[in-house]
Design an enzyme around this catalytic site. Structure first.
Site, PDB file in Angstrom:
ATOM      1  N   HIS A 124       0.817  -1.215   0.000  1.00  0.00           N
ATOM      2  CA  HIS A 124       0.000   0.000   0.000  1.00  0.00           C
ATOM      3  C   HIS A 124       0.847   1.261   0.000  1.00  0.00           C
ATOM      4  CE1 HIS A 124       0.715   0.655   4.299  1.00  0.00           C
ATOM      5  NE2 HIS A 124       0.235  -0.544   4.578  1.00  0.00           N
ATOM      6  N   CYS A 141       2.539  -4.954   6.694  1.00  0.00           N
ATOM      7  CA  CYS A 141       2.367  -4.705   5.258  1.00  0.00           C
ATOM      8  C   CYS A 141       3.675  -4.231   4.627  1.00  0.00           C
ATOM      9  CB  CYS A 141       1.288  -3.648   5.039  1.00  0.00           C
ATOM     10  SG  CYS A 141      -0.357  -4.176   5.565  1.00  0.00           S
TER      11      CYS A 141
END
Length: 166
Positions: A124, A141
């Protein structure tokens, strides 16, 4: 006189409509991305077309980057081979691509420990659109800049394999 105002007003509306903010959804017409490799120790992500490196990105990882993710909340980025399995155009982090963590082995290991393996692991963009991030800050992430994420989002298709190495 009224006709002239209508024509000028219509032209102004059309011109202003074209001045909107650029879209975060880009088009990609290059070679197919056939794989993604993340080398955690180097904080690098590579987009591959067959065996050729097409793009290289600096990345941020989970706030506890050493080792494989074992359970929810450990702050680690998983290690292993997964797939890009979903897209989130409305992510809190600009845009995001889902990673198929946890797999069956991840679930087995966490279950043996009496823990949840967690999930919701993504590639992301940034936390704050106007500030550059620094240091490892995610909950597991893989993060890049928003500009980079726009290109990555356009280039990678669902189903693309991703290898996350120590």
């Amino acid at each position: 006189m009224k006709r002239r105002h209508l024509i000028l007003g219509g032209a102004a509306v059309a011109t202003l409509g074209a001045c909107g903010a650029p879209s975060k959804f880009k088009r990609y017409r290059g070679p197919e991305v056939t794989g993604v490799v993340v080398n955690k120790a180097e904080r690098k992500m590579f987009l591959l077309s067959d065996s050729r490196v097409m793009k290289e990105y600096d990345v941020f990882l989970g706030f506890a980057p050493e080792g494989h993710k074992v359970m929810e909340g450990d702050g680690k980025t998983p290690e292993g081979v997964y797939r890009i399995d979903r897209r989130n155009p409305n992510s809190r982090f600009h845009l995001s691509l889902g990673i198929s963590y946890p797999n069956a082995e991840d679930i087995r290991v966490a279950t043996e420990l009496g823990k949840s393996p967690g999930g919701e692991i993504f590639i992301h963009g940034q936390r704050h659109p106007m500030r550059k991030d620094s240091g490892d800050w995610t909950w597991g992430c893989i993060a890049v800049s928003n500009d980079e994420m726009e290109n990555i989002y356009a280039m990678i298709k669902d189903g693309t394999p991703i290898a996350i190495n120590p």
